[in-house]
Motif scaffolding. Structure first.
Motif, PDB file in Angstrom:
ATOM      1  N   ASN A 227      42.325  37.661  46.623  1.00 38.10           N
ATOM      2  CA  ASN A 227      41.957  37.824  45.217  1.00 38.10           C
ATOM      3  C   ASN A 227      41.778  36.472  44.519  1.00 38.10           C
ATOM      4  N   GLY A 228      41.274  35.507  45.249  1.00 37.77           N
ATOM      5  CA  GLY A 228      41.053  34.166  44.725  1.00 37.77           C
ATOM      6  C   GLY A 228      42.203  33.224  44.963  1.00 37.77           C
ATOM      7  N   TYR A 275      35.816  32.164  44.973  1.00 40.53           N
ATOM      8  CA  TYR A 275      36.026  33.614  44.903  1.00 40.53           C
ATOM      9  C   TYR A 275      34.938  34.272  44.062  1.00 40.53           C
ATOM     10  N   GLU A 276      34.477  33.573  43.039  1.00 41.82           N
ATOM     11  CA  GLU A 276      33.416  34.124  42.185  1.00 41.82           C
ATOM     12  C   GLU A 276      32.138  34.328  42.989  1.00 41.82           C
ATOM     13  N   GLN A 279      32.555  37.444  45.005  1.00 45.19           N
ATOM     14  CA  GLN A 279      32.403  38.650  44.200  1.00 45.19           C
ATOM     15  C   GLN A 279      30.944  38.910  43.834  1.00 45.19           C
ATOM     16  N   ASP A 280      30.155  37.847  43.764  1.00 46.89           N
ATOM     17  CA  ASP A 280      28.738  37.990  43.446  1.00 46.89           C
ATOM     18  C   ASP A 280      27.887  38.284  44.678  1.00 46.89           C
ATOM     19  N   SER A 319      39.484  40.641  48.732  1.00 44.17           N
ATOM     20  CA  SER A 319      40.155  41.282  47.593  1.00 44.17           C
ATOM     21  C   SER A 319      41.021  42.422  48.095  1.00 44.17           C
ATOM     22  N   TYR A 346      28.865  45.874  32.617  1.00 43.48           N
ATOM     23  CA  TYR A 346      29.664  46.117  33.811  1.00 43.48           C
ATOM     24  C   TYR A 346      29.213  47.409  34.479  1.00 43.48           C
ATOM     25  N   LYS A 363      34.101  44.040  37.434  1.00 45.97           N
ATOM     26  CA  LYS A 363      34.401  43.564  36.088  1.00 45.97           C
ATOM     27  C   LYS A 363      34.772  42.088  36.029  1.00 45.97           C
ATOM     28  N   HIS A 364      34.519  41.329  37.099  1.00 42.76           N
ATOM     29  CA  HIS A 364      34.901  39.916  37.049  1.00 42.76           C
ATOM     30  C   HIS A 364      34.015  39.127  36.093  1.00 42.76           C
ATOM     31  N   LYS A 365      32.828  39.693  35.790  1.00 43.57           N
ATOM     32  CA  LYS A 365      31.967  39.086  34.789  1.00 43.57           C
ATOM     33  C   LYS A 365      30.958  40.135  34.344  1.00 43.57           C
TER      34      LYS A 365
END
Length: 449
Positions: A227-228, A275-276, A279-280, A319, A346, A363-365
């Motif tokens: 999770n980062g 991590y971003e 997630q992307d 994650s 989102y 929902k991370h961005k």
């Protein structure tokens, strides 16, 4: 009469067993306030008597016939114990490790040395503990044991102790697993003063609290960042939650590792710059080795020893759920819209099977959805769906006082990250904000957009 004699004999056996079994010794609050000299107790557990610890001699291995040097030996080394209590996870990890493999399991009890309110004293004691373990491993070698069959599992300060032991054997130890290696007093230090990749033939490290009690930078041949690597799901976010606020993220490392030991809940990890980016959906290519380039985190990660750069050139991200089972079912979600104006919001995705459902909220961005431009995101579902029947999408901006928006989807594609099933698609879907739209996906066609 014989019945009573049998009962008496059984009671006698149980009493004798209780007298000969040993266990991790808790300390009183007085011990932790005043401090105590380092004393290392090595407790042996085997499959023959998995709930009965035998206190090992540091000088006479022959006194313990249940210790078989032809079997692998696993050491579990705890960290700082400010209250002097036994680690909450100790019994569970013992049961799981013995159930997984026929090993000599040695629980290293250095509570006398770790059980103190003075963290810096505990740090100073780590080298003394490492020297003690080193002497015992020398004893194993004297009886024909192989360094390659030794696995050190170190938690927090225990991770660095494992590194010191490995350095004493010039990296010939088979494996070291570092579970959220301690950061304070070790961050910024040179490799010989902490765990590093030269300490064993394979060093795998998990990071779960790198912004507080854990270590941020890489330490092993492969470094996993759950999770980062900082804030873990379901862990308290404010100090008002008490002691759990301080230790939840840090201790999550042990819980995540334990979830992988029996092989039923392992998370695929992906090499990435951040991590971003993971997630992307930017880091899902597992290079020329196929899925072998993306290892499973945990007990079985050593299977990737020969397939990954040594040391690794990347951090590996994954994650998890906020409770056991921690492993998620991951999909890459690609969305193409045909809105004239750019929309931001989102996406929540649900998978439906026979009397079961799984949900993932991305929902991370707030991603941007632009006309004819593919937006890629990773959706981590809280559970697998054995037979997928339907999918639903919901679009939401998170803004209450503004007019409701619509997202006109030209195509949505769901690709499982584990290459078991082919991608599924749906074409021409209209999403009204905060309204769930459910549909049956179909295999993706040849059409491109």
């Amino acid at each position: 009469m014989w019945q009573y004699l049998g009962i008496a004999l059984l009671i006698s056996v149980q009493i004798n067993k209780a007298q000969t079994c040993d266990s991790f010794k808790p300390l009183t609050i007085l011990h932790t306030l005043v401090g105590s000299n380092v004393r290392v107790r090595l407790l042996l557990y085997t499959r023959i008597d998995g709930d009965c610890g035998a206190l090992l001699s540091h000088t006479n291995l022959s006194a313990h016939p249940q210790f078989n040097v032809s079997r692998p030996t696993v050491f579990v080394i705890h960290g700082f114990r400010p209250t002097g209590s036994p680690p909450a996870w100790l019994n569970k990890i013992r049961e799981l490790l013995l159930a997984r493999s026929n090993i000599n399991l040695v629980i290293v009890d250095w509570n006398h040395g770790a059980g103190t309110i003075n963290y810096w004293t505990a740090v100073e004691n780590t080298h003394k503990v490492a020297n003690n373990i080193t002497a015992f491993i020398n004893l194993i070698q004297d009886h024909g044991g192989n360094l390659s069959s030794i696995h050190l599992i170190g938690v927090s300060l225990g991770a660095h102790i494992s590194g010191f032991v490995g350095a004493n054997f010039k990296g010939k130890i088979g494996r070291i697993t570092g579970l959220d290696a301690a950061g304070p007093e070790f961050t910024g230090s040179s490799p010989e003063k902490r765990l590093d990749p030269t300490d064993a033939q394979f060093v795998d490290v998990l990071h779960t609290d790198m912004d507080s009690l854990g270590f941020r930078e890489t330490l092993g041949h492969i470094d996993f960042y759950a999770n980062g690597g900082a804030d873990q799901p379901n862990c308290p976010k404010t100090i008002f939650s008490g002691e759990s606020y301080f230790k939840c993220d840090h201790q999550r490392s042990v819980n995540l590792f334990m979830d992988t030991i029996n092989g039923t809940c392992s998370s695929r990890a992906y090499p990435c710059l951040s991590y971003e980016d993971f997630q992307d959906g930017k880091c899902l290519n597992c290079d020329s080795f196929g899925m072998l380039g993306c290892p499973l985190f945990g007990y079985d990660s050593i299977k990737w020893k020969d397939y990954l750069p040594q040391p690794s050139l990347s951090n590996y991200y994954f994650s998890t759920n906020g409770e056991s089972p921690y492993c998620k079912t991951n999909f890459k979600v690609d969305i193409i819209v045909w809105n004239t104006e750019t929309k931001m919001g989102y996406i929540t995705v649900k998978l439906y099977g026979d009397d079961e459902e799984a949900v993932a909220t991305i929902k991370h961005k707030r991603p941007e959805f632009r006309k004819f431009k593919e937006t890629a995101l990773v959706a981590g579902f809280d559970r697998p769906i054995s037979s997928l029947k339907n999918v639903s999408l919901m679009f939401h901006t998170g803004k209450v006082l503004q007019p409701k928006h619509k997202l006109r989807i030209l195509r949505v594609r769901l690709t499982p990250l584990e290459p078991v099933e082919k991608p599924l698609c749906r074409y021409d879907v209209l999403l009204e904000e905060n309204k769930e739209v459910r549909f049956k996906p179909v295999p993706c066609g040849d059409a491109t957009f």
